[in-house]
Design an enzyme around this catalytic site. Structure first.
Site, mmCIF file in Angstrom:
data_model
loop_
_atom_site.group_PDB
_atom_site.id
_atom_site.type_symbol
_atom_site.label_atom_id
_atom_site.label_comp_id
_atom_site.label_asym_id
_atom_site.label_seq_id
_atom_site.Cartn_x
_atom_site.Cartn_y
_atom_site.Cartn_z
ATOM 1 N N SER A 101 0.475 -1.398 -0.086
ATOM 2 C CA SER A 101 0.210 0.539 0.203
ATOM 3 C C SER A 101 0.825 1.205 0.165
ATOM 4 C CB SER A 101 -1.232 0.081 1.626
ATOM 5 O OG SER A 101 -2.428 -0.811 1.295
ATOM 6 N N LYS A 104 0.862 3.806 -3.167
ATOM 7 C CA LYS A 104 -0.475 4.393 -3.031
ATOM 8 C C LYS A 104 0.256 5.536 -3.323
ATOM 9 C CE LYS A 104 -3.653 0.849 -1.484
ATOM 10 N NZ LYS A 104 -4.204 0.412 -0.498
ATOM 11 N N TYR A 225 -2.196 -1.565 -11.216
ATOM 12 C CA TYR A 225 -2.441 -1.840 -9.260
ATOM 13 C C TYR A 225 -1.464 -3.025 -8.491
ATOM 14 C CZ TYR A 225 -4.407 -1.747 -4.333
ATOM 15 O OH TYR A 225 -4.381 -2.492 -3.026
ATOM 16 N N TYR A 277 -4.952 3.721 7.921
ATOM 17 C CA TYR A 277 -6.106 2.507 7.359
ATOM 18 C C TYR A 277 -6.933 2.606 8.938
ATOM 19 C CZ TYR A 277 -2.619 -0.634 5.163
ATOM 20 O OH TYR A 277 -1.560 -0.749 4.300
ATOM 21 N N VAL A 295 0.917 -4.210 3.506
ATOM 22 C CA VAL A 295 0.740 -5.252 4.508
ATOM 23 C C VAL A 295 1.797 -6.174 4.309
ATOM 24 C CG1 VAL A 295 -1.789 -5.960 4.502
ATOM 25 C CG2 VAL A 295 -0.666 -6.379 2.380
HETATM 26 N N1 GLN Z 1 -1.867 -5.985 -2.525
HETATM 27 C C1 GLN Z 1 -2.299 -5.382 -1.212
HETATM 28 C C2 GLN Z 1 -4.203 -5.815 -1.419
HETATM 29 O O1 GLN Z 1 -5.128 -4.735 -1.877
HETATM 30 C C3 GLN Z 1 -2.139 -4.087 -0.550
HETATM 31 C C4 GLN Z 1 -2.944 -3.605 0.481
HETATM 32 C C5 GLN Z 1 -1.970 -3.385 1.920
HETATM 33 O O2 GLN Z 1 -0.912 -3.412 1.981
HETATM 34 N N2 GLN Z 1 -2.566 -2.918 2.606
HETATM 35 O O3 GLN Z 1 -5.198 -5.891 -0.640
#
Ligand code: GLN
Length: 342
Positions: A101, A104, A225, A277, A295
Site C-alpha cells: 500500500s 499508493k 495496481y 487504515y 501489508v
Molecule cells: N496489495 C494489497 C491489497 O490490495 C495492498 C493492501 C495493503 O498493503 N494494505 O490487498
C-alpha cells in the site's frame, strides 16, 4: 490625582515590559524546540531495534495473498534519512519485501501531477476512515473515501494515462528516482499471487467501472495496481520515500527535479488521516506524524522538513500494520521528540 495618574502610567509601562519579556522568552523556547533534534545515531537505532526484535510474536504475517505468507517473520530493519540526507540503517538492511500500500503515495503523486488535484478528487474524497483498507465503504452509492484505501487507490492508478503497463512503469520510474535505485523492480510471483486472489479488489474495480468512475475497457489498469503493490523495496528505500515527502518532494541527495510543495502537503495530509487504515486516528494521537504502511510489513514516515523513517517486519496487527515497525517508530519519536503535536 496627578500623582495617581503618573503611578498608573508607570505601572502600565511595567506590565507592558513584563509581557514583552515573556513574549520574547516564549519565542525563544519555541525556536529552541524546533531546532534541537538530537543527532540520530546508529547505536540508538540498534538499541531500539533490539528492544523490539521479538515483537513479531504479537502479530501475524499476512497470508491472504499466499506469496506474502512465505516471508520470514523474524526479518527486521530500521532506517532513517536525517535532515541533511544522511542514511543510517540497522538490522536486515538488504532484506527486500513488497511495498504494497505504500505504493499508493507514489500513484497519487503521479496522477495529481498529470491530472491536477481537482480532477483526481472530483472522483474520490479526502475522508478518513474507521474501515479496513479493503472495505467497499460507500462505493456502492458514491465515491471512494480517499486515495489510500484500496478502492481509491485502484481508481487513482486507473487515472494515470497510458495504455497497458505504462501507468505502472511511471510509478516504478518514480520510485526508482526517489530512492536513486535503478535496480528496484516488482516481484512476478507476488504479482501473480495478488492477481489470482484479489477478488475483492476486482469487485471494487468493476463497481467503479459500473458507476463510470473507471473508464478502462479491460483489467490492465487493475493489473497495474497489483504490479505496483508487488514492487520490492528495503527499509532504506522507504526512509528515502518518507524524506522525499517531508521535504517538498526533494530527493535525499538534494535533487529538486520534482520539487512541489502542493503535492507533498497533499500526500502527507492523506498519510496522516488514512495512512494506517482504521488505526490512523489513534496512530496520530500516539505518533503524530504522516505515515503509510503496507501489508508487506513496511512503514514509511515523513517528519515534515526533517527526516524520513523506514521500518520493516512482516508480522502484522489486526489492522494490517507491522507490530515491531510501529513500536520502533514510537520509540524513536519519543526519544527524539518528533511528534508534531508535542
Ligand atoms: N496489495 C494489497 C491489497 O490490495 C495492498 C493492501 C495493503 O498493503 N494494505 O490487498
Amino acid at each position: 490625582m496627578k500623582k495617581n495618574k503618573t503611578y498608573s502610567i508607570l505601572f502600565s509601562l511595567f506590565v507592558m515590559s513584563l509581557s514583552i519579556n515573556s513574549t520574547v522568552a516564549f519565542a525563544q523556547t519555541t525556536v529552541q524546540k524546533s531546532t534541537t533534534t538530537k543527532e540520530i545515531t546508529k547505536s540508538k537505532l540498534t538499541e531500539i531495534l533490539e528492544k523490539n526484535r521479538t515483537a513479531y510474536t504479537k502479530g501475524k504475517v499476512a497470508d491472504y495473498i499466499p506469496e506474502l505468507g512465505k516471508m520470514d517473520a523474524k526479518a527486521i530493519a530500521f532506517s532513517v534519512v536525517t535532515e541533511k540526507g544522511k542514511v543510517i540503517s540497522v538490522g536486515d538492511t538488504n532484506k527486500k519485501f513488497t511495498i504494497q500500500s505504500i505504493s499508493k503515495l507514489i500513484a497519487l503523486m503521479v496522477a495529481v501531477n498529470e491530472k491536477g488535484e481537482k480532477n483526481v478528487f472530483d472522483k474520490m474524497g479526502y475522508y478518513g476512515t474507521d474501515k479496513p483498507f479493503n472495505h467497499f465503504a460507500n462505493l456502492e452509492s458514491g465515491k471512494p473515501l480517499n486515495p489510500l484505501m484500496n478502492a481509491g487507490a485502484i481508481l487513482t492508478t486507473s487515472l494515470i494515462e497510458g495504455e497497458g503497463e505504462v501507468g505502472f512503469q511511471k510509478i516504478l520510474k518514480m520510485i526508482r528516482y526517489i530512492t536513486k535505485n535503478d535496480l528496484i523492480d516488482y516481484s512476478k510471483s507476488v504479482y501473480e499471487s495478488e492477481k489470482e486472489t484479489g477478488h475483492r479488489n476486482r469487485g471494487m474495480f468493476y463497481i467503479m467501472k459500473n458507476s463510470g468512475l473507471i473508464e478502462a475497457n479491460d483489467e490492465e489498469k487493475l493489473n497495474n495496481y497489483f504490479k505496483q503493490c508487488s514492487i520490492e523495496v528495503t527499509a532504506e528505500d522507504l526512509a528515502k520515500i518518507g524524506y522525499f515527502f517531508a521535504h517538498q518532494c526533494t530527493r535525499f541527495d538534494g535533487d529538486t527535479t520534482y520539487k512541489n510543495s502542493e503535492i507533498s502537503t497533499l500526500v502527507q495530509s492523506q498519510m496522516l488521516i488514512a495512512g494506517m487504515y482504521e488505526y490512523s486516528g489513534e496512530y496520530a494521537r500516539r505518533v503524530g506524524l504522516p505515515s503509510k504502511s503496507g501489508v508487506g510489513g513496511g512503514i514509511t514516515v515523513a517528519v515534515p522538513n526533517k527526516m524520513g523513517i523506514g521500518v520493516f517486519n512482516p508480522s502484522l496487527d489486526t489492522h494490517g500494520n507491522s507490530v515491531a515497525g510501529y513500536q520502533m517508530i514510537l520509540d524513536l519519536v519519543n526519544e527524539y521528540h518528533l511528534n508534531l503535536f508535542e
